[in-house]
Design a protein around this motif. Structure first.
Motif, PDB file in Angstrom:
ATOM      1  N   THR A 140      36.042  49.299  12.962  1.00  0.00           N
ATOM      2  CA  THR A 140      34.831  48.800  13.615  1.00  0.00           C
ATOM      3  C   THR A 140      35.082  47.429  14.230  1.00  0.00           C
ATOM      4  OG1 THR A 140      33.515  50.020  11.995  1.00  0.00           O
ATOM      5  CG2 THR A 140      32.364  48.360  13.285  1.00  0.00           C
ATOM      6  N   LYS A 180      23.684  55.575  14.994  1.00  0.00           N
ATOM      7  CA  LYS A 180      23.638  55.033  16.356  1.00  0.00           C
ATOM      8  C   LYS A 180      22.948  56.009  17.310  1.00  0.00           C
ATOM      9  CE  LYS A 180      28.083  53.367  16.017  1.00  0.00           C
ATOM     10  NZ  LYS A 180      29.385  53.056  16.575  1.00  0.00           N
ATOM     11  N   ASP A 183      27.273  47.448  16.374  1.00  0.00           N
ATOM     12  CA  ASP A 183      28.491  47.697  15.604  1.00  0.00           C
ATOM     13  C   ASP A 183      28.815  46.501  14.709  1.00  0.00           C
ATOM     14  OD1 ASP A 183      29.019  50.269  16.520  1.00  0.00           O
ATOM     15  OD2 ASP A 183      30.199  49.556  18.226  1.00  0.00           O
TER      16      ASP A 183
END
Length: 195
Positions: free
Chosen positions: A97, A130, A144
């Motif tokens: 990420t 998401k 994120d």
């Protein structure tokens, strides 16, 4: 197990070569002793340089609980998952990420089948969250970066909760205990017979 074990072997091999039942009185006493002694993160801990925003846990409490629930639910169906498996999967997803936030997509999954499966379950949860956010703008928004910081927080919490033994499930049990009323997370009854 069902077989007697001497105190020396219990102390030396507990959660190392022996899969101890979580309700074993000796294991509980050992964990209580460990809790009385402060643990600190080593200076070479991955992601230690990351500063988690102070208000993040409060503002994204539901998202953090959902990530923790995803881990706990996975571990409830994969009884051989240990703290080291959870920590490796969470660390790998946090690093993926972090890279994604720079605009580069580079995924390095952890070694081991259980770790990769948990990594996949967490990544699928993040993608689904998401997607729901995009479909329903009324939901609490997150980026994120918030997922990254929550993963770092859960990783650090796991490092402080576990005792570092290869078969330890202290962090896993802690996460399961955060959702006591969820039937899917209930442990099977102990097979230990107390005289």
């Amino acid at each position: 197990m069902g077989e007697p074990i001497c105190a020396i072997c219990c102390g030396r091999e507990r959660e190392v070569t022996i899969d101890c039942p979580v309700d074993c009185s000796y294991l509980i006493a050992a964990h209580r002793y460990e809790d009385e002694h402060q643990r600190q993160l080593p200076t070479d801990t991955p992601l230690l340089d990351v500063t988690v925003p102070a208000d993040l846990i409060h503002t994204h409490q539901q998202l953090m609980a959902a990530i923790a629930f995803t881990i706990a639910k996975f571990c409830a169906t994969h009884h051989d998952a240990t703290d080291t498996d959870v920590l490796a999967a969470v660390q790998a997803l946090a690093e993926t990420t972090k890279t994604l936030m720079t605009g580069i997509y580079y995924e390095k999954q952890p070694d081991g089948l259980i770790r990769r499966e948990l990594y996949g379950a967490l990544a699928a949860f993040a993608d689904e969250a998401k997607q729901k956010q995009a479909e329903q703008p009324r939901l609490a928004s997150f980026q994120d970066s918030e997922i990254f910081y929550l993963l770092v927080f859960l990783y650090r919490m796991g490092l402080l909760r576990t005792n570092g033994r290869p078969r330890s499930r202290r962090y896993v049990e802690f996460l399961r205990s955060q959702f006591p009323n969820v039937q899917d997370l209930k442990r099977e009854e102990s097979r230990i017979i107390v005289p």
